[in-house]
Design a protein around this motif. Structure first.
Motif, PDB file in Angstrom:
ATOM      1  N   GLY A  91     -45.009  56.932   3.332  1.00 31.10           N
ATOM      2  CA  GLY A  91     -44.417  58.214   2.981  1.00 31.10           C
ATOM      3  C   GLY A  91     -42.950  58.392   3.269  1.00 31.10           C
ATOM      4  N   ARG A  92     -42.315  57.418   3.928  1.00 23.46           N
ATOM      5  CA  ARG A  92     -40.900  57.550   4.272  1.00 23.46           C
ATOM      6  C   ARG A  92     -40.199  56.198   4.164  1.00 23.46           C
ATOM      7  N   ILE A  93     -38.961  56.228   3.743  1.00 26.60           N
ATOM      8  CA  ILE A  93     -38.168  54.998   3.696  1.00 26.60           C
ATOM      9  C   ILE A  93     -37.485  54.846   5.044  1.00 26.60           C
ATOM     10  N   GLU A  94     -38.182  54.190   5.952  1.00 27.91           N
ATOM     11  CA  GLU A  94     -37.716  53.979   7.309  1.00 27.91           C
ATOM     12  C   GLU A  94     -38.068  52.563   7.748  1.00 27.91           C
ATOM     13  N   THR A  95     -37.243  51.995   8.604  1.00 27.80           N
ATOM     14  CA  THR A  95     -37.513  50.670   9.140  1.00 27.80           C
ATOM     15  C   THR A  95     -38.865  50.654   9.850  1.00 27.80           C
ATOM     16  N   GLY A  96     -39.676  49.657   9.534  1.00 27.93           N
ATOM     17  CA  GLY A  96     -41.000  49.522  10.125  1.00 27.93           C
ATOM     18  C   GLY A  96     -42.124  50.073   9.278  1.00 27.93           C
ATOM     19  N   ASN A  97     -41.797  50.871   8.268  1.00 27.91           N
ATOM     20  CA  ASN A  97     -42.828  51.424   7.401  1.00 27.91           C
ATOM     21  C   ASN A  97     -43.228  50.431   6.312  1.00 27.91           C
ATOM     22  N   ASP A  98     -44.368  50.715   5.682  1.00 30.09           N
ATOM     23  CA  ASP A  98     -44.826  49.889   4.565  1.00 30.09           C
ATOM     24  C   ASP A  98     -43.794  49.911   3.448  1.00 30.09           C
ATOM     25  N   ALA A  99     -43.609  48.773   2.822  1.00 34.62           N
ATOM     26  CA  ALA A  99     -42.664  48.682   1.704  1.00 34.62           C
ATOM     27  C   ALA A  99     -43.340  49.134   0.414  1.00 34.62           C
ATOM     28  N   ASP A 100     -43.654  50.434   0.367  1.00 35.45           N
ATOM     29  CA  ASP A 100     -44.181  51.099  -0.832  1.00 35.45           C
ATOM     30  C   ASP A 100     -43.021  51.893  -1.419  1.00 35.45           C
ATOM     31  N   LEU A 101     -42.452  51.410  -2.515  1.00 35.85           N
ATOM     32  CA  LEU A 101     -41.204  51.967  -3.018  1.00 35.85           C
ATOM     33  C   LEU A 101     -41.249  52.156  -4.523  1.00 35.85           C
ATOM     34  N   ARG A 113     -29.928  55.217  -4.216  1.00 29.11           N
ATOM     35  CA  ARG A 113     -29.735  56.616  -3.797  1.00 29.11           C
ATOM     36  C   ARG A 113     -31.065  57.147  -3.282  1.00 29.11           C
ATOM     37  N   LEU A 114     -31.094  57.597  -2.046  1.00 33.29           N
ATOM     38  CA  LEU A 114     -32.303  58.167  -1.468  1.00 33.29           C
ATOM     39  C   LEU A 114     -32.439  59.632  -1.872  1.00 33.29           C
ATOM     40  N   ALA A 115     -33.580  60.226  -1.570  1.00 35.94           N
ATOM     41  CA  ALA A 115     -33.851  61.598  -2.014  1.00 35.94           C
ATOM     42  C   ALA A 115     -32.864  62.601  -1.439  1.00 35.94           C
ATOM     43  N   ASP A 116     -32.320  62.299  -0.251  1.00 40.27           N
ATOM     44  CA  ASP A 116     -31.376  63.225   0.362  1.00 40.27           C
ATOM     45  C   ASP A 116     -29.940  63.000  -0.110  1.00 40.27           C
ATOM     46  N   GLY A 117     -29.747  62.092  -1.081  1.00 38.20           N
ATOM     47  CA  GLY A 117     -28.432  61.871  -1.658  1.00 38.20           C
ATOM     48  C   GLY A 117     -27.646  60.731  -1.052  1.00 38.20           C
ATOM     49  N   ARG A 118     -28.082  60.191   0.091  1.00 37.05           N
ATOM     50  CA  ARG A 118     -27.371  59.078   0.703  1.00 37.05           C
ATOM     51  C   ARG A 118     -27.502  57.818  -0.149  1.00 37.05           C
ATOM     52  N   ARG A 119     -26.449  56.997  -0.179  1.00 40.98           N
ATOM     53  CA  ARG A 119     -26.500  55.692  -0.829  1.00 40.98           C
ATOM     54  C   ARG A 119     -26.737  54.653   0.255  1.00 40.98           C
ATOM     55  N   ARG A 120     -27.784  53.850   0.088  1.00 41.48           N
ATOM     56  CA  ARG A 120     -28.160  52.882   1.104  1.00 41.48           C
ATOM     57  C   ARG A 120     -28.654  51.582   0.459  1.00 41.48           C
ATOM     58  N   ASP A 121     -28.493  50.491   1.211  1.00 42.70           N
ATOM     59  CA  ASP A 121     -29.187  49.252   0.911  1.00 42.70           C
ATOM     60  C   ASP A 121     -30.511  49.278   1.666  1.00 42.70           C
ATOM     61  N   VAL A 122     -31.566  48.858   1.012  1.00 41.07           N
ATOM     62  CA  VAL A 122     -32.899  48.848   1.624  1.00 41.07           C
ATOM     63  C   VAL A 122     -33.497  47.455   1.435  1.00 41.07           C
ATOM     64  N   ARG A 123     -33.858  46.828   2.548  1.00 42.27           N
ATOM     65  CA  ARG A 123     -34.414  45.477   2.490  1.00 42.27           C
ATOM     66  C   ARG A 123     -35.857  45.485   2.962  1.00 42.27           C
ATOM     67  N   THR A 124     -36.709  44.733   2.252  1.00 38.30           N
ATOM     68  CA  THR A 124     -38.110  44.585   2.621  1.00 38.30           C
ATOM     69  C   THR A 124     -38.415  43.120   2.883  1.00 38.30           C
ATOM     70  N   GLY A 134     -43.931  42.704   3.449  1.00 38.55           N
ATOM     71  CA  GLY A 134     -44.643  43.955   3.238  1.00 38.55           C
ATOM     72  C   GLY A 134     -44.102  45.152   3.973  1.00 38.55           C
ATOM     73  N   THR A 135     -42.978  44.983   4.677  1.00 38.57           N
ATOM     74  CA  THR A 135     -42.454  46.046   5.526  1.00 38.57           C
ATOM     75  C   THR A 135     -40.977  46.299   5.208  1.00 38.57           C
ATOM     76  N   ILE A 136     -40.539  47.534   5.379  1.00 39.23           N
ATOM     77  CA  ILE A 136     -39.118  47.858   5.282  1.00 39.23           C
ATOM     78  C   ILE A 136     -38.453  47.385   6.562  1.00 39.23           C
ATOM     79  N   VAL A 137     -37.490  46.483   6.445  1.00 41.54           N
ATOM     80  CA  VAL A 137     -36.870  45.901   7.639  1.00 41.54           C
ATOM     81  C   VAL A 137     -35.435  46.358   7.856  1.00 41.54           C
TER      82      VAL A 137
END
Length: 433
Positions: free
Chosen positions: A363-373, A9-20, A23-26
């Motif tokens: 600072g954001r969970i977006e494709t291409g950003n650092d996988a700091d989670l 669950r992301l901060a905005d309430g959406r349910r998502r799969d997140v793959r890294t 070192g990067t969110i892909v």
């Protein structure tokens, strides 16, 4: 190693799969098919946040490793969901020359989280060598000498701001005007209360008016130079409003957001910090400005001292409290109670910090950003105890409060903390390299 967080669950309430991967969110999507090499983490609706960025810490190395080291401070950060820290220059020696920067940078390789190193301004600073390094900012620059003098020295401050503007470096200002300090506050301790003296006397000594006046002067000088000004640890609504009116960004600390004069008697000398704790109405007004968006970021001013060092006379005790491990948990607890949104917590601890300090891949969970989670269960709140935290100093001003702590912290795609244990070796890197 690649990792797939399933059904987060992301901060905005959406349910998502997140793959890294590497070192990067892909991938961030409704459904992501796992790769055979993935480690799959079933988030099961738990909260997945971008790692917090604490733009204001004092990890004490070099010079005072008994208070904190890069290893202990960064582990404390990771256990609290902070994946990037920015260390301020008032170590021993202060980070005011290229040589001092290099010495600190070598020590920082022990960090479990990413980091930036701020330079300072004193009579000994060498801007030519300092600006040759991967400097994060001119950090906590006073309107005087950054080793502690607090009178308004506009010539030195203006010269530093000019150099920073030319180099495109943000100036983080400690804004208090010592000419407005109230020496009569010391009379309250004439009876020898010593270590039991109410920390509210420290607030009387360094009044709110001193902050607002210094903010106004700092933004005026910054505007004349075309510099980017960020006001550190604003403790009053007046200081926040002055920063906003002058076009500067500002931060508030957890201790100014959650503690006030009503806590001062119990805290005693442990509640001494600069700027001081304020009245409860001012604290409430500061919180309102955080929720409504006037305050840009939350940063801890993590400034650990040992309990023995703090247990002395109010006027002799060192200023500062620890906070890097408890910032995000305290805010998540307030979000759990409905007092602030999870989106706002994400913004003030991660997204806005990345924007203010030009960290485009953080600072954001977006494709291409650092996988700091950071993965946390908002329904699992626990009592904060100094003995459970990981800073060298071993105590906290938030003793007995509740916090939502992370179950997993990932830095650059590597899990460094999981289920109460630190994992692997230090992986932190300088974000300006």
């Amino acid at each position: 190693m690649s990792t797939l967080f399933g059904d987060a669950r992301l901060a905005d309430g959406r349910r998502r799969d997140v793959r890294t991967d590497s070192g990067t969110i892909v991938a961030v999507a409704d459904v992501v098919d796992p790769d055979p090499a993935d480690r799959v983490v079933d988030a099961d609706g738990r909260l997945l946040l971008p790692g917090a960025i604490d733009a204001h810490v004092h990890f004490r190395e070099p010079g005072d490793a008994h208070k904190e080291t890069w290893m202990t401070g960064s582990r404390s950060a990771a256990a609290g969901g902070v994946t990037t820290v920015v260390d301020q220059p008032n170590t021993t020696p202060p980070t005011v020359t290229g040589e001092a920067f290099d010495r600190k940078a070598e020590l920082a390789t022990a960090s479990y989280v990413d980091y930036g190193i701020s330079g300072g301004v004193t009579g000994e600073w060498d801007p030519d060598s300092l600006f040759d390094r991967p400097l994060f900012a001119l950090g906590e620059v006073f309107l005087a000498d950054s080793t502690g003098g607090m009178g308004i020295n506009t010539d030195r401050f203006a010269a530093a701001v000019d150099r920073a503007a030319a180099a495109g470096v943000t100036v983080t200002v400690h804004a208090e005007d010592a000419t407005r300090f109230d020496e009569t506050a010391r009379d309250h301790d004439a009876g020898g209360a010593g270590r039991d003296a109410d920390a509210a006397y420290w607030s009387q000594y360094r009044p709110a008016e001193a902050e607002a006046a210094a903010v106004e002067r700092a933004v005026e000088i910054g505007a004349a130079a075309g510099a980017t000004i960020h006001i550190a640890h604003t403790s009053t609504p007046e200081g926040v409003d002055a920063a906003a009116a002058g076009g500067a960004t500002c931060e508030a600390t957890p201790h100014h957001l959650f503690l006030s004069h009503r806590d001062a008697t119990e805290l005693g000398t442990y509640g001494r910090m600069n700027p001081p704790l304020r009245s409860e109405p001012r604290r409430e007004a500061l919180w309102d400005r955080l929720v409504e968006g006037t305050i840009d970021i939350v940063a801890t001013d993590h400034a650990p001292h040992t309990a023995e060092e703090k247990a002395t006379d109010l006027w002799d005790a060192p200023s500062g409290v620890p906070g890097v491990e408890t910032m995000l948990p305290l805010l998540l607890e307030r979000a759990r109670r409905g007092e602030i949104s999870y989106e706002r917590v994400r913004d003030v601890t991660a997204a806005n910090v990345a924007s203010v300090f030009d960290l485009p891949t953080k600072g954001r969970i977006e494709t291409g950003n650092d996988a700091d989670l950071v993965l946390a269960n908002p329904e699992r709140s626990r009592e904060i105890r100094g003995g459970d935290l990981h800073s060298n100093c071993g105590w906290t001003p938030f003793e007995g409060m509740s916090g939502v702590f992370p179950s997993l912290t990932m830095v650059g795609g590597t899990v460094v903390y999981e289920d109460g244990e630190f994992v692997g070796d230090a992986v932190g890197e300088n974000v300006r390299d």
